[in-house]
Write an enzyme that holds these catalytic residues in place. Sequence first.
Site, PDB file in Angstrom:
ATOM      1  N   CYS A 132       0.833  -1.202   0.000  1.00  0.00           N
ATOM      2  CA  CYS A 132       0.000   0.000   0.000  1.00  0.00           C
ATOM      3  C   CYS A 132       0.866   1.250   0.000  1.00  0.00           C
ATOM      4  O   CYS A 132       0.639   2.189  -0.771  1.00  0.00           O
ATOM      5  CB  CYS A 132      -0.926  -0.023   1.214  1.00  0.00           C
ATOM      6  SG  CYS A 132      -2.126   1.337   1.248  1.00  0.00           S
ATOM      7  N   CYS A 133       1.874   1.271   0.864  1.00  0.00           N
ATOM      8  CA  CYS A 133       2.790   2.419   0.912  1.00  0.00           C
ATOM      9  C   CYS A 133       3.542   2.579  -0.406  1.00  0.00           C
ATOM     10  O   CYS A 133       3.811   3.701  -0.850  1.00  0.00           O
ATOM     11  CB  CYS A 133       3.788   2.245   2.053  1.00  0.00           C
ATOM     12  SG  CYS A 133       3.112   2.495   3.704  1.00  0.00           S
ATOM     13  N   CYS A 217      -1.259   7.820   7.679  1.00  0.00           N
ATOM     14  CA  CYS A 217      -2.566   7.485   7.125  1.00  0.00           C
ATOM     15  C   CYS A 217      -3.465   6.940   8.237  1.00  0.00           C
ATOM     16  O   CYS A 217      -2.997   6.213   9.125  1.00  0.00           O
ATOM     17  CB  CYS A 217      -2.423   6.459   6.010  1.00  0.00           C
ATOM     18  SG  CYS A 217      -1.617   7.108   4.531  1.00  0.00           S
ATOM     19  N   CYS A 220      -3.580   3.137   9.431  1.00  0.00           N
ATOM     20  CA  CYS A 220      -2.340   2.578   9.966  1.00  0.00           C
ATOM     21  C   CYS A 220      -1.744   3.413  11.095  1.00  0.00           C
ATOM     22  O   CYS A 220      -0.557   3.297  11.411  1.00  0.00           O
ATOM     23  CB  CYS A 220      -1.311   2.407   8.849  1.00  0.00           C
ATOM     24  SG  CYS A 220      -1.845   1.289   7.532  1.00  0.00           S
ATOM     25  N   CYS A 243       7.477   3.903   6.051  1.00  0.00           N
ATOM     26  CA  CYS A 243       6.579   3.699   4.922  1.00  0.00           C
ATOM     27  C   CYS A 243       7.324   3.278   3.661  1.00  0.00           C
ATOM     28  O   CYS A 243       6.729   2.768   2.724  1.00  0.00           O
ATOM     29  CB  CYS A 243       5.774   4.965   4.646  1.00  0.00           C
ATOM     30  SG  CYS A 243       6.761   6.372   4.111  1.00  0.00           S
TER      31      CYS A 243
END
Length: 266
Positions: A132-133, A217, A220, A243
């Site tokens: 995702c990062c 975010c 998280c 990240c």
Amino acid sequence: MDSTVQRKIDLIDTRPRFTETDAIRLNNLFRGTDTQEMLRSVIRDGLAGDLAVVSSFGAESAVLLHLVAEVDPSVPVLFLETGKHFPETVAYRDELIEFLGMTNLQIIEPDADVIAKKDENGLRWSWDPDGCCEIRKVEPLAKALMHFDASLTGRKGFQSKTRAGLPRFEIDHSDAQGRLKINPLASWDKAALESYFAQHGLPAHPLVAQGYPSIGCAPCTSKVAPGEDPRSGRWKGWDKTECGIHSPTDASKPGDELPPGYDPIF
């Protein structure tokens, strides 16, 4: 024209902008120098070429942004719009930019096609936070930084054990460009940050008072109990501390050895 005269071959200079030696030299050059004075030299004198601030507009971001704005409010400020931020962060970003009079906020977004292909339902953070990062932060920032010779970050050595020993100047190893990564607040502690906030009347991120000393975010980021590592609320429950846009500085980790002759200033 004399046909015997050979045409000079045009060569493209593929050498990196900066090397580890340059980072060491700059660390030594600014050893013991006041942060504001260092920033004046870096920004006004162009010692790092074209540069930008990379800011998350998190809990402590106002300090670096204020320091930069005092030197040149037109310095580009890059904000990674991941689509997963707390609404409070987005509102704080706009408030802070206006408060500081900064004029070049650049909102960096991930590639829509990549998101549609790799995170169609928006839940990749729940099973693959690294992935995702990668698509929401690392790849978009890498593209944005292609236009710059250096970036300014708000990282500080006290934030976690993986950031201990953070130097002011280092090389960004995310690509082969030889870009400088500058950490003006590397040696600042929490007391110094709090004092600076108070001295300059800087607005605080609204989530700090709610127990979020490090803010990323929303999915998280968790609250942190008193006395815990300030970044322990990031990716809680995962073996993840960054990240991906920054590498850990913990020298005990494999592959994170300092270069020969490295002379840290802190």
